[in-house]
Design a protein around this motif. Sequence first.
Motif, mmCIF file in Angstrom:
data_model
loop_
_atom_site.group_PDB
_atom_site.id
_atom_site.type_symbol
_atom_site.label_atom_id
_atom_site.label_comp_id
_atom_site.label_asym_id
_atom_site.label_seq_id
_atom_site.Cartn_x
_atom_site.Cartn_y
_atom_site.Cartn_z
ATOM 1 N N SER A 317 19.543 -40.981 -51.494
ATOM 2 C CA SER A 317 18.170 -40.628 -51.111
ATOM 3 C C SER A 317 16.879 -40.989 -50.241
ATOM 4 C CB SER A 317 17.772 -39.805 -52.349
ATOM 5 O OG SER A 317 18.669 -39.003 -52.865
ATOM 6 N N ILE A 318 17.150 -41.906 -50.508
ATOM 7 C CA ILE A 318 15.905 -43.407 -49.304
ATOM 8 C C ILE A 318 16.594 -44.090 -48.794
ATOM 9 C CG2 ILE A 318 14.036 -43.048 -51.658
ATOM 10 C CD1 ILE A 318 15.350 -45.869 -52.735
ATOM 11 N N SER A 319 17.797 -43.411 -48.507
ATOM 12 C CA SER A 319 18.556 -43.930 -46.978
ATOM 13 C C SER A 319 17.651 -44.052 -45.804
ATOM 14 C CB SER A 319 19.634 -43.954 -47.024
ATOM 15 O OG SER A 319 20.166 -45.158 -46.172
ATOM 16 N N ALA A 320 16.349 -44.124 -45.571
ATOM 17 C CA ALA A 320 16.561 -43.666 -44.082
ATOM 18 C C ALA A 320 15.916 -44.902 -42.840
ATOM 19 C CB ALA A 320 15.003 -43.157 -43.786
ATOM 20 N N GLY A 321 16.463 -45.229 -41.827
ATOM 21 C CA GLY A 321 16.295 -46.571 -40.845
ATOM 22 C C GLY A 321 14.834 -46.355 -40.067
ATOM 23 N N LEU A 322 14.489 -45.295 -39.699
ATOM 24 C CA LEU A 322 13.116 -44.653 -39.572
ATOM 25 C C LEU A 322 12.944 -44.263 -40.128
ATOM 26 C CD1 LEU A 322 11.113 -45.491 -37.365
ATOM 27 C CD2 LEU A 322 12.055 -44.303 -35.835
ATOM 28 N N PRO A 323 11.608 -45.089 -41.150
ATOM 29 C CA PRO A 323 11.121 -43.479 -42.012
ATOM 30 C C PRO A 323 10.215 -42.317 -40.808
ATOM 31 C CG PRO A 323 11.073 -45.797 -43.440
ATOM 32 C CD PRO A 323 11.489 -45.599 -41.188
ATOM 33 N N ARG A 324 10.823 -41.244 -41.320
ATOM 34 C CA ARG A 324 10.254 -40.084 -40.352
ATOM 35 C C ARG A 324 8.841 -40.161 -40.721
ATOM 36 N NH1 ARG A 324 13.121 -38.941 -35.409
ATOM 37 N NH2 ARG A 324 14.960 -39.643 -36.660
ATOM 38 N N ASP A 325 7.909 -40.155 -42.189
ATOM 39 C CA ASP A 325 6.783 -39.803 -42.346
ATOM 40 C C ASP A 325 6.050 -41.192 -42.377
ATOM 41 O OD1 ASP A 325 4.863 -38.078 -42.863
ATOM 42 O OD2 ASP A 325 5.997 -37.019 -44.543
ATOM 43 N N ASN A 358 15.997 -45.155 -73.160
ATOM 44 C CA ASN A 358 14.316 -45.162 -73.655
ATOM 45 C C ASN A 358 13.179 -44.050 -73.413
ATOM 46 O OD1 ASN A 358 13.896 -47.793 -74.718
ATOM 47 N ND2 ASN A 358 15.379 -48.301 -72.465
ATOM 48 N N THR A 359 13.936 -43.120 -72.812
ATOM 49 C CA THR A 359 12.906 -41.834 -72.714
ATOM 50 C C THR A 359 13.786 -40.561 -72.660
ATOM 51 O OG1 THR A 359 13.669 -41.480 -70.048
ATOM 52 C CG2 THR A 359 11.640 -43.146 -70.791
ATOM 53 N N GLY A 360 15.536 -40.397 -72.094
ATOM 54 C CA GLY A 360 16.037 -39.432 -72.635
ATOM 55 C C GLY A 360 16.585 -38.855 -71.496
ATOM 56 N N VAL A 361 15.494 -39.140 -70.346
ATOM 57 C CA VAL A 361 15.687 -39.074 -68.951
ATOM 58 C C VAL A 361 16.459 -39.295 -68.126
ATOM 59 C CG1 VAL A 361 14.584 -38.116 -66.385
ATOM 60 C CG2 VAL A 361 13.457 -38.631 -69.202
ATOM 61 N N PHE A 362 17.992 -38.554 -67.393
ATOM 62 C CA PHE A 362 18.270 -39.278 -66.599
ATOM 63 C C PHE A 362 18.381 -39.197 -65.161
ATOM 64 C CE2 PHE A 362 23.886 -38.742 -65.881
ATOM 65 C CZ PHE A 362 23.605 -39.779 -65.454
ATOM 66 N N SER A 363 18.458 -39.905 -64.292
ATOM 67 C CA SER A 363 17.947 -40.524 -63.404
ATOM 68 C C SER A 363 19.542 -40.658 -62.015
ATOM 69 C CB SER A 363 16.950 -41.242 -62.489
ATOM 70 O OG SER A 363 15.158 -40.937 -63.419
ATOM 71 N N GLU A 364 18.961 -40.353 -60.728
ATOM 72 C CA GLU A 364 19.989 -40.424 -59.992
ATOM 73 C C GLU A 364 19.003 -41.866 -59.141
ATOM 74 O OE1 GLU A 364 18.961 -37.067 -56.610
ATOM 75 O OE2 GLU A 364 19.028 -39.529 -55.145
ATOM 76 N N PRO A 365 20.153 -42.736 -58.182
ATOM 77 C CA PRO A 365 19.817 -44.318 -57.755
ATOM 78 C C PRO A 365 18.456 -43.871 -57.544
ATOM 79 C CG PRO A 365 21.652 -43.864 -57.531
ATOM 80 C CD PRO A 365 21.312 -42.363 -58.101
ATOM 81 N N ALA A 366 18.077 -43.417 -56.464
ATOM 82 C CA ALA A 366 16.959 -43.432 -55.500
ATOM 83 C C ALA A 366 15.517 -43.033 -56.950
ATOM 84 C CB ALA A 366 16.948 -41.480 -54.769
#
Length: 428
Positions: A317-325, A358-366
Amino acid sequence: MDHVLGLKCTICGAEYAVDEVSYVCPKHGDDGILDVVYDYAAIKANFSPMQLAHSPTDTGIWRYKPLLPVAPDSPVPPLRVGWTPLYTAPRLAESLGLKNVWVKDDGINPTASFKDRASALAVVKAREAGAQIVTTASTGNAAAALAGLAASVGLQAVIFVPKTAPPAKIAQHLIYGARVLLVDGTYDDAFELTLKVAKEFGWYNRNTAYNPYMSEGKKTAAYEICEQLTLTPGHSAYQSERRWTVPDRVFVPVGDGCIIGGIHKGFRDLLALGWIDAMPKIMGIQAEGSSALVDAWERGLQGWEMTPQPADTIADSISAGLPRDRNKALAAVRETGGAYLRVSDQEILDAIPVIARNTGVFSEPAAAAAYAGLVKAVEKGLVDPEERIVVLLTGSGLKDIDSAMKTVAQPPIVAPNLGAVRAVMGNG
Ligand SMILES: *Cc1c(COP(=O)(O)O)cnc(C)c1O
Ligand SMILES: [Zn+2]
């Protein structure tokens, strides 16, 4: 939309009326990303923290409608987007020698990522424009969000994602009934393709950092952070009626840079309204294999001086060669005295179970990258232990099980009897 003054080019500063341009500054083509300009005096005259203190939270981001670029009577999608929980994370804080750390769990949005905030806006704007079909390029989550939000109002979505997108995300697109086209190329290729296709077929284009309204949806997280911090025990109701509490530092995972730009916009709105009295330092976190903005920040480049780079990271989700913004993304960090930091794929993976345990929140890699960035910032001595720190967890871990499973051992298989369990537990 009397409260919206116009759209301002992030490169040349030219201002346009909202109906004068459709997406970008005509002088700068597809790079001429626009920023929505508001009449803060007019908004302030009719809207206040006190009103919000008495406003229901189950409308999610729409409780901030007077600060969003939509017509007051525009219908909004029924799914509840935003007003995601801000959890105190004392064990994470303690493990890093810090006092005040919060995580904001945007994985609980309807399609399980932060992107719902933007796609909700896209659906409203598409319907305002009378469009029958909405489209987007995406690494996966923006498309899942668009597919879900479009389904909620009966709009047709057409999705362009790299064929390498995680299967869970593609499943979302398909199940919500979007037309899915898997692009034999990168996200950057999918982005360019969507620009051409949308023009050719006359579809409403949600592309991040092309459609100026996506940052506006994303900025609502900054409002929520301040409002929720104010509601934290220890603050008087009196204070909550007049001013909101601002964090000292916010950690944001960055791909295209639309989230970080949106977060910056949200805090700038609040400062302009006088609802907060300082800006937080905004920290942009990128994966080592996709860190064009870290490079640009280190080298003092402007967004329009950046050139495409290869992008390769487990955090899709954070793979961007030329970040658009890139223009907004660099401004967010430069104007707030924050920093851009890189984290390795291994540091990202390691962060997933640490956050979860430590928080109970399961996150995707990004999303986990934001926390890996906090760890890095502490190592580099960039953070004061007393600071109030918010880590934005932007997407659910269920989006990418393969990556999560790399961080844990396979569980043992046992015969269904007590002896087998004893043997495994080591007290047989
Ligand atoms: C899209 C996304 C990001 C990055 O947002 P950008 O606007 O591309 O910088 C971070 N985390 C998750 C889970 C995302 O889906
Ligand atoms: Zn321009």
